[in-house]
Enzyme design. Structure first.
Site, PDB file in Angstrom:
ATOM      1  N   HIS A  80       0.839  -1.208   0.000  1.00 23.12           N
ATOM      2  CA  HIS A  80       0.000   0.000   0.000  1.00 23.12           C
ATOM      3  C   HIS A  80       0.870   1.253   0.000  1.00 23.12           C
ATOM      4  CE1 HIS A  80      -4.018  -1.903   0.786  1.00 23.12           C
ATOM      5  NE2 HIS A  80      -3.180  -2.913   0.972  1.00 23.12           N
ATOM      6  N   ASP A 100      -6.471   5.551   1.233  1.00 24.50           N
ATOM      7  CA  ASP A 100      -6.330   4.130   0.916  1.00 24.50           C
ATOM      8  C   ASP A 100      -7.706   3.446   1.039  1.00 24.50           C
ATOM      9  OD1 ASP A 100      -3.704   1.984   1.393  1.00 24.50           O
ATOM     10  OD2 ASP A 100      -5.744   1.212   1.522  1.00 24.50           O
ATOM     11  N   THR A 153      -5.450   0.101  -4.511  1.00 20.73           N
ATOM     12  CA  THR A 153      -4.070  -0.306  -4.819  1.00 20.73           C
ATOM     13  C   THR A 153      -3.981  -1.696  -5.455  1.00 20.73           C
ATOM     14  OG1 THR A 153      -3.779  -1.162  -2.586  1.00 20.73           O
ATOM     15  CG2 THR A 153      -3.104   1.106  -2.942  1.00 20.73           C
ATOM     16  N   HIS A 205       3.875 -13.945  -6.533  1.00 21.83           N
ATOM     17  CA  HIS A 205       2.607 -14.238  -5.839  1.00 21.83           C
ATOM     18  C   HIS A 205       1.464 -13.407  -6.415  1.00 21.83           C
ATOM     19  CE1 HIS A 205       3.567 -10.389  -4.153  1.00 21.83           C
ATOM     20  NE2 HIS A 205       2.731 -10.474  -3.152  1.00 21.83           N
ATOM     21  N   TRP A 228      -0.449  -6.885  -6.505  1.00 23.96           N
ATOM     22  CA  TRP A 228      -0.724  -6.010  -7.657  1.00 23.96           C
ATOM     23  C   TRP A 228       0.466  -5.133  -8.032  1.00 23.96           C
ATOM     24  CZ3 TRP A 228      -3.374  -6.559 -11.654  1.00 23.96           C
ATOM     25  CH2 TRP A 228      -3.634  -5.491 -12.506  1.00 23.96           C
ATOM     26  N   GLU A 262       4.660  -3.747 -11.853  1.00 20.75           N
ATOM     27  CA  GLU A 262       6.106  -3.548 -12.082  1.00 20.75           C
ATOM     28  C   GLU A 262       6.591  -4.470 -13.213  1.00 20.75           C
ATOM     29  OE1 GLU A 262       7.680  -4.118  -8.127  1.00 20.75           O
ATOM     30  OE2 GLU A 262       6.639  -2.328  -7.415  1.00 20.75           O
ATOM     31  N   GLN A 315      -4.913 -12.156  -4.897  1.00 24.31           N
ATOM     32  CA  GLN A 315      -3.873 -12.563  -5.860  1.00 24.31           C
ATOM     33  C   GLN A 315      -4.351 -13.479  -6.976  1.00 24.31           C
ATOM     34  OE1 GLN A 315      -0.979 -13.817  -2.979  1.00 24.31           O
ATOM     35  NE2 GLN A 315      -0.903 -11.768  -2.080  1.00 24.31           N
TER      36      GLN A 315
HETATM   37  N1  UDP Z   1      -8.403  -5.571   2.511  1.00 27.45           N
HETATM   38  C1  UDP Z   1      -9.078  -4.631   3.265  1.00 27.45           C
HETATM   39  N2  UDP Z   1      -9.268  -4.884   4.576  1.00 27.45           N
HETATM   40  C2  UDP Z   1      -8.795  -5.994   5.159  1.00 27.45           C
HETATM   41  C3  UDP Z   1      -8.110  -6.921   4.382  1.00 27.45           C
HETATM   42  C4  UDP Z   1      -7.918  -6.675   3.074  1.00 27.45           C
HETATM   43  O1  UDP Z   1      -9.498  -3.599   2.797  1.00 27.45           O
HETATM   44  O2  UDP Z   1      -8.966  -6.185   6.371  1.00 27.45           O
HETATM   45  C5  UDP Z   1      -8.145  -5.361   1.092  1.00 27.45           C
HETATM   46  C6  UDP Z   1      -6.654  -5.247   0.815  1.00 27.45           C
HETATM   47  O3  UDP Z   1      -6.207  -3.935   0.966  1.00 27.45           O
HETATM   48  C7  UDP Z   1      -6.523  -5.777  -0.595  1.00 27.45           C
HETATM   49  C8  UDP Z   1      -7.625  -6.774  -0.715  1.00 27.45           C
HETATM   50  O4  UDP Z   1      -8.543  -6.507   0.339  1.00 27.45           O
HETATM   51  O5  UDP Z   1      -6.726  -4.854  -1.594  1.00 27.45           O
HETATM   52  C9  UDP Z   1      -7.034  -8.132  -0.738  1.00 27.45           C
HETATM   53  O6  UDP Z   1      -6.228  -8.360   0.422  1.00 27.45           O
HETATM   54  P1  UDP Z   1      -4.686  -8.774   0.430  1.00 27.45           P
HETATM   55  O7  UDP Z   1      -4.479  -9.662   1.591  1.00 27.45           O
HETATM   56  O8  UDP Z   1      -4.255  -9.244  -0.889  1.00 27.45           O
HETATM   57  O9  UDP Z   1      -4.063  -7.348   0.785  1.00 27.45           O
HETATM   58  P2  UDP Z   1      -2.758  -6.558   0.356  1.00 27.45           P
HETATM   59  O10 UDP Z   1      -1.598  -7.510   0.215  1.00 27.45           O
HETATM   60  O11 UDP Z   1      -3.067  -5.829  -0.931  1.00 27.45           O
HETATM   61  O12 UDP Z   1      -2.632  -5.618   1.514  1.00 27.45           O
HETATM   62  N1  UDP Z   2       9.289  -5.390  -2.713  1.00 26.43           N
HETATM   63  C1  UDP Z   2      10.629  -5.116  -2.855  1.00 26.43           C
HETATM   64  N2  UDP Z   2      11.538  -5.956  -2.309  1.00 26.43           N
HETATM   65  C2  UDP Z   2      11.203  -7.061  -1.606  1.00 26.43           C
HETATM   66  C3  UDP Z   2       9.817  -7.367  -1.477  1.00 26.43           C
HETATM   67  C4  UDP Z   2       8.891  -6.509  -2.045  1.00 26.43           C
HETATM   68  O1  UDP Z   2      11.011  -4.105  -3.478  1.00 26.43           O
HETATM   69  O2  UDP Z   2      12.100  -7.769  -1.136  1.00 26.43           O
HETATM   70  C5  UDP Z   2       8.290  -4.422  -3.244  1.00 26.43           C
HETATM   71  C6  UDP Z   2       7.698  -4.825  -4.580  1.00 26.43           C
HETATM   72  O3  UDP Z   2       8.502  -4.341  -5.635  1.00 26.43           O
HETATM   73  C7  UDP Z   2       6.331  -4.155  -4.529  1.00 26.43           C
HETATM   74  C8  UDP Z   2       5.974  -4.197  -3.054  1.00 26.43           C
HETATM   75  O4  UDP Z   2       7.194  -4.330  -2.342  1.00 26.43           O
HETATM   76  O5  UDP Z   2       6.419  -2.809  -4.947  1.00 26.43           O
HETATM   77  C9  UDP Z   2       5.082  -5.378  -2.707  1.00 26.43           C
HETATM   78  O6  UDP Z   2       3.805  -5.157  -3.171  1.00 26.43           O
HETATM   79  P1  UDP Z   2       2.909  -6.285  -3.863  1.00 26.43           P
HETATM   80  O7  UDP Z   2       1.585  -5.656  -4.141  1.00 26.43           O
HETATM   81  O8  UDP Z   2       3.604  -6.883  -5.007  1.00 26.43           O
HETATM   82  O9  UDP Z   2       2.784  -7.421  -2.775  1.00 26.43           O
HETATM   83  P2  UDP Z   2       2.515  -7.459  -1.176  1.00 26.43           P
HETATM   84  O10 UDP Z   2       3.842  -7.318  -0.545  1.00 26.43           O
HETATM   85  O11 UDP Z   2       1.547  -6.359  -0.826  1.00 26.43           O
HETATM   86  O12 UDP Z   2       1.924  -8.816  -0.966  1.00 26.43           O
END
Ligand code: UDP
Ligand code: UDP
Length: 455
Positions: A23, A116, A139, A349, A352, A357, A374
């Site tokens: 985020h 957000d 996001t 994984h 987004w 990216e 995902q």
């Molecule tokens: N989300 C939310 N509230 C929650 C859990 C998830 O608004 O308590 C949203 C979250 O920000 C994301 C989506 O639901 O856009 C899917 O959750 P994920 O675990 O993939 O979150 P992220 O890694 O994007 O934070």
């Molecule tokens: N990221 C990074 N290095 C790491 C792990 C994650 O730069 O070792 C960055 C990645 O490029 C992305 C963000 O952290 O911009 C992760 O966001 P994403 O929505 O892919 O997944 P999340 O971590 O929320 O599950």
């Protein structure tokens, strides 16, 4: 983006992300893209959950002194069985009443707040009371936003069917829906998503980090009233370009590798992988015979990732990996790695930001969704031709995927010239969307105009 009459500009926009790098990163990139047009304040919640967030924030504010930081000091909120990042969303949500004095004290007075999506339902009432326009930044993908926005109208409609009907979309396999949404048990994930989706009807606009050519159908359905009637305008403003402050590490090993020869494996900032699956992934990488960079993570929160590498992946693997790859168990600059010409594939994984990216740098993805949004994102990228989705691997932790199978899929991505050509096209489209005259660029320029007219 065209430079503007910066000196005279008095529009002032504040942004408030929730928690986790997934985020924070898009908010920082959006903030940077706005600084040549409007005054920008970033509201940050403290203490942060991860080390990555606090380190990124300090680097960000020293790189962009023109962006003001305003800190929200959180009331603690405890829910021991829940995910620490969702607990933090809840802590910020429950501290929303503290925002009003912060928003009123900013100078010059704010023209808008960008919130957000995981904070929408508690912050929109605050800005409504102040008569301050509130734009929600989503996001994740436009596909996920369709589910997010309409879930409060369909929550109980799944019944016994294998399909789930989301307005404005083809029926989806029920296995793609984030499992906590289907559970009878209350969870922060489900409760917040229901409340936030409903509240977003009251926003002044919804902004999504995507682009028209990538997710044309859901964007059109959202704005045609097919998902919900009375939805505010949904504007695609991505993919957000990475910023220079993120480029901090030397990539000496990668510099010595041939073009498109390295597969990069990483599951984002907050996904833990089991020891058994780590072992199989190690085996898969070796068997694929590709060069690789692998970020191993056994804990959700980086502060707790305290095991030494040998212990995580085994000494034998470390010895065998010497000629083939790099293995790390700490933060790497993913964006910079994806930008390197030696990197020719990405085991992801499907968070987004990772997807956008990969689109930005034209790197084909082997999608292995683990949780949350995902699978929806994996669907988007495979449909757009940015990669393949190993759909029968299920959610992370549902099964242990064997090394042999992983190695076959890696080769399928790395050796697929047709996929590589498609991905080059997606990269061009991604960059065209945010360049002058592009759809996302136009969306941002219109918003800036609205904010300037308001100030
Ligand atoms: N989300 C939310 N509230 C929650 C859990 C998830 O608004 O308590 C949203 C979250 O920000 C994301 C989506 O639901 O856009 C899917 O959750 P994920 O675990 O993939 O979150 P992220 O890694 O994007 O934070
Ligand atoms: N990221 C990074 N290095 C790491 C792990 C994650 O730069 O070792 C960055 C990645 O490029 C992305 C963000 O952290 O911009 C992760 O966001 P994403 O929505 O892919 O997944 P999340 O971590 O929320 O599950």
């Amino acid at each position: 983006m065209a430079n503007s009459d910066d000196q005279n500009c008095t529009a002032h926009v504040a942004l408030i992300p929730s928690s986790g790098m997934g985020h924070l990163t898009p908010f920082l990139r959006l903030a940077v893209s706005l600084i040549s047009h409007v005054r920008v304040t970033l509201i940050t919640a403290h203490p942060t959950v991860s080390l990555a967030e606090s380190q990124t924030l300090s680097c960000f504010f020293s790189t962009y002194p023109q962006i003001t930081e305003s800190q929200l000091l959180l009331n603690t909120f405890d829910a021991p069985s829940e995910d620490p990042f969702y607990i933090q969303y809840e802590a910020i949500r429950r501290s929303s009443h503290l925002l009003s004095p912060i928003l009123c004290s900013l100078c010059p007075p704010l023209s808008a707040l960008i919130t957000d999506m995981s904070l929408a339902s508690t912050i929109i009432p605050v800005t409504q009371a102040l008569n301050l326009p509130n734009y929600v930044l989503f996001t994740s993908s436009a596909h996920m936003s369709t589910l997010f926005l309409s879930f409060h109208t369909i929550a109980r409609s799944s019944g016994e069917s294998d399909l789930f009907t989301v307005p404005g979309m083809q029926p989806l396999p029920i296995s793609w829906i984030p499992p906590p949404l289907l559970s009878e048990k209350d969870s922060l994930f489900r409760t917040q998503l229901l409340e936030n989706g409903k509240a977003m009807l009251q926003a002044d606009g919804i902004l999504i980090n995507t682009f028209e050519r990538f997710e044309q159908e859901p964007l059109a359905s959202l704005n045609a009233g097919e998902v919900l009637t009375r939805l505010p305008l949904v504007t695609s403003i991505g993919p957000f370009a990475p910023c220079s402050f993120e480029r901090i590490q030397p990539l000496t090993w990668l510099d010595g590798q041939p073009m498109n020869s390295v597969v990069f494996a990483s599951f984002g900032s907050r996904t833990a992988i089991s020891r058994e699956q780590i072992k199989e992934l190690a085996e898969g990488l070796l068997r694929s015979e590709c060069r690789f960079i692998w970020v191993v993570k056994e804990k959700k929160v980086d502060r707790e990732d305290d095991k030494v590498l040998d212990e995580l992946v085994g000494e034998e693997f470390m010895t065998k990996a010497i000629d083939k790859g790099l293995v790390v168990n700490q933060w790497v600059n993913q964006e910079q790695i994806l930008s390197h010409p030696a990197v020719g594939g990405f085991i992801s994984h499907c968070g987004w930001n990772s997807v956008t990216e990969a689109a930005w740098h034209g790197v084909p993805i082997l999608g292995w969704p683990q949780h949350g949004d995902q699978k929806m994102n994996a669907y988007v990228l495979s449909r757009a031709g940015l990669g393949i989705w190993a759909e029968n691997w299920g959610w992370g932790g549902e099964m242990v995927v064997k090394g042999m199978e992983i190695s076959e899929k890696i080769r399928e991505v790395m050796e697929n010239n047709q996929l590589r050509a498609q991905v080059v096209k997606i990269r061009e489209n991604a960059r065209a969307a945010v360049a002058e005259g592009g759809s996302s660029h136009g969306g941002v320029i219109e918003l800036i105009q609205i904010w300037k007219n308001k100030s």
